[in-house]
Scaffold this active site. Structure first.
Site, PDB file in Angstrom:
ATOM      1  N   LYS A 115       0.838  -1.203   0.000  1.00 31.67           N
ATOM      2  CA  LYS A 115       0.000   0.000   0.000  1.00 31.67           C
ATOM      3  C   LYS A 115       0.875   1.256   0.000  1.00 31.67           C
ATOM      4  CE  LYS A 115      -3.816  -2.148   2.534  1.00 31.67           C
ATOM      5  NZ  LYS A 115      -4.759  -2.582   1.501  1.00 31.67           N
ATOM      6  N   GLU A 199      -2.914   6.536   8.665  1.00 28.25           N
ATOM      7  CA  GLU A 199      -3.780   7.244   7.754  1.00 28.25           C
ATOM      8  C   GLU A 199      -4.850   7.936   8.568  1.00 28.25           C
ATOM      9  OE1 GLU A 199      -4.200   4.903   3.702  1.00 28.25           O
ATOM     10  OE2 GLU A 199      -6.143   5.002   4.670  1.00 28.25           O
ATOM     11  N   HIS A 234     -14.573  -4.627   7.534  1.00 23.07           N
ATOM     12  CA  HIS A 234     -13.892  -3.964   6.419  1.00 23.07           C
ATOM     13  C   HIS A 234     -13.917  -4.809   5.150  1.00 23.07           C
ATOM     14  CE1 HIS A 234     -12.487  -0.922   9.139  1.00 23.07           C
ATOM     15  NE2 HIS A 234     -11.837  -1.800   9.876  1.00 23.07           N
ATOM     16  N   ARG A 291      -6.071  -7.599  -9.980  1.00 14.65           N
ATOM     17  CA  ARG A 291      -6.706  -8.873 -10.353  1.00 14.65           C
ATOM     18  C   ARG A 291      -8.163  -8.605 -10.690  1.00 14.65           C
ATOM     19  NH1 ARG A 291      -9.828  -9.185  -5.552  1.00 14.65           N
ATOM     20  NH2 ARG A 291      -8.689  -8.316  -3.795  1.00 14.65           N
TER      21      ARG A 291
END
Ligand code: ADP
Ligand code: ADP
Ligand code: MG
Length: 495
Positions: A115, A199, A234, A291
């Site tokens: 990430k 974040e 999530h 993907r």
């Protein structure tokens, strides 16, 4: 390409092989000992058992899979999603074996698999990012100063995370120390990489993602958005396209950003850029999934594009035949992931035998599944039984259809997310479009499921009483079949 091996199982193996057949391409299935009786094994032209049930002894064994492919004269390998699909070494090994990997090149998988690296690549294209650290943090004092600067709540994320795992929300300075420690050890355990970053935690966010296609000739297009805000842990449960909230201008801006993200890593094939969307209509790039995505069917239904066919054509080196300006959104599509999980018990897996299994049919209904009646849902893999997708000329029609289709779906044995679907699709927040990723937490509780079935039981009882009364008044009226039907629906919902 004349023969494709699908390195996956269940519904996605079926999905990929169906398109192969339509293209006149032969198919090879691989399977574990737990999947001997699976539909994907019978559907394929050839099938090879590659080991025992645990995926690290079967579906994750890159070497064995490549060996089978070479032995059977396979041209290309499609990885599906999960398992080896986002494994850069696998993509590389397949190419080095002289075969075609139907997916991006190792470089793109590597960059987007982290990430942090993904954000770094996106930054060079000026793509909006959630405020936070630009690199991994290990020093607690540094973490505290970043957290104070961006303001609590914050999210600690594992750089190598995925599948909704490796995330921790921190509300206060006092908790940061402990949560950081846990996040690092969790990330190490789950992903073999302890890098974490910070974040800003966006409150009331919506999850909106853009489907992209990139060919080997420099063409990149996007196929609009999917909204996947209804999540538990999530992780997505309900997905739809288009999103109710996007204006044409924001859609275009997000589409452009997604294409730029693809360019930033020299992307090839089908991929998805995920964004978080806040209450002020700002969007921020989260990550790219390199993907085919679980929720790709909703995009196929609103665009008329077979994404697997496009993946194969791109892997064969063909230039994209679809131009951005040719694409239009027509109608609306909604998907419910039918998991063997118990919504009344925290969505915990509820595996077992599918004693009854009958999928719904009819206009506007697509069911992508990989099981049949009598089969066991193995404990070794993701507990998704099927994906129920409906299409309508507009959102209301798609919603009415999915409620009808859930009603028609018969599953006995494991508990499933079908009952949650009925709850969600009837909920005012979903119907009005006024929801975010906290839909489950805000609106759902197990009593609501029971409430629903109790209400319906009352309605059913009332209808039966009315029918019986009518029958007594006019003895010739044949209503017995109606009564049976009402009862059986009632039974389904009470589950
Ligand atoms: P999508 O992003 O396509 O909607 P998910 O995030 O639910 O789908 O993941 C798709 C599949 O891949 C699931 O089977 C999930 O368990 C698996 N998966 C995703 N990321 C990882 C990961 N980092 N490690 C292991 N499995 C993963
Ligand atoms: P994964 O690789 O596990 O899919 P993502 O970064 O895509 O991880 O995040 C998964 C989900 O977590 C998102 O769909 C969203 O619901 C939530 N999420 C991620 N980042 C944030 C954030 N900064 N603020 C609020 N929610 C977030
Ligand atoms: Mg994600």
């Amino acid at each position: 390409m004349k023969k494709i091996l699908v390195a996956n199982r269940g519904e996605i193996a079926m999905r990929v092989m169906r398109t192969c057949k339509e293209m006149g391409i032969k198919t090879v299935a691989v399977f574990s000992e737990a999947d001997r009786l699976s539909p994907h094994v019978r559907f394929a032209d050839e099938a090879v058992c590659i080991g025992p049930a645990p995926s690290n002894q079967s579906y994750l064994c890159a070497d064995k899979i490549i060996e089978v492919a070479k032995k059977l004269g396979v041209d290309g390998i499609h990885p599906g999603y999960g398992f080896l699909s986002e494994n850069a070494d696998f993509s590389q090994a397949v190419s080095e074996a002289g075969l075609t990997f139907i997916g991006p090149r190792p470089h793109a998988i590597r960059v987007m698999g982290s990430k942090l690296a993904a954000k770094e690549a996106a930054r060079s294209y000026n793509i909006p990012l959630v405020p936070g650290t630009e690199s991994a943090v290990s020093d607690i004092e540094e973490a505290k100063s970043v957290a104070r600067e961006i303001g609590y709540p914050i999210l600690i994320k594992a750089s190598a995370g995925g599948g909704g795992k490796g995330m921790r929300i921190v509300e206060r300075d006092e908790d940061l120390d402990e949560q950081m420690g846990r996040a690092v050890s969790e990330a190490l355990n789950a992903f073999g990489d302890g890098s974490v970053f910070i974040e800003k935690y966006v409150s009331s966010p919506r999850h909106i993602e853009i489907q992209v296609l990139a060919d080997a000739h420099g063409n990149v297009i996007h196929l609009f958005e999917r909204e996947c805000s209804v999540q538990r842990r999530h992780q997505k449960v309900i997905e739809e396209a288009p999103s109710v909230i996007l204006s044409p201008e924001i859609r275009e801006a997000m589409g452009k950003c997604a294409c730029d993200v693809a360019r930033s890593c020299d992307y090839l094939g089908a991929g998805t850029c995920e964004f978080i969307f806040d209450e002020q209509n700002n969007f921020y790039f989260l990550e790219m999934n390199t993907r085919l995505q679980v929720e790709h069917p909703v995009t196929e239904l609103i665009t008329g594009v077979d994404l697997v066919r496009q993946q194969i054509l791109i892997a064969m080196g063909q230039p994209l035949s679809i131009k951005q300006e040719d694409l239009k959104i027509i109608g609306h599509a909604i998907q419910l992931r039918v998991y063997a999980e118990d919504p009344s018990n925290n969505f915990l897996p509820s595996i077992g035998k599918l004693q009854t299994y009958r999928a719904p049919k009819g206009v506007g209904v697509r069911v992508d599944d990989g099981y049949e009646e009598g089969m066991d849902i193995p404990i070794y893999y993701d507990p998704m039984i099927a994906k129920l997708i409906t299409y309508g000329k507009d959102r209301n029609e798609a919603i009415a259809r999915i409620i009808r289709a859930i009603d028609e779906y018969e599953i006995d044995g494991p508990s499933t997310t079908l009952s949650f679907g009925t709850f969600a699709f009837r909920h005012e927040a979903f119907v009005s479009g006024n929801f975010d990723t906290h839909f489950v937490k805000k609106h759902f509780s197990p009593e609501k499921l029971e409430q629903g079935s109790e209400d319906e039981a009352k309605v059913a009882a009332m209808l039966i009483a009315q029918l019986l009364e009518k029958r007594q008044k006019s003895p010739k009226l044949s209503t017995s079949s109606n009564i049976v039907q009402i009862k059986s629906n009632w039974k389904n919902r009470a589950k």
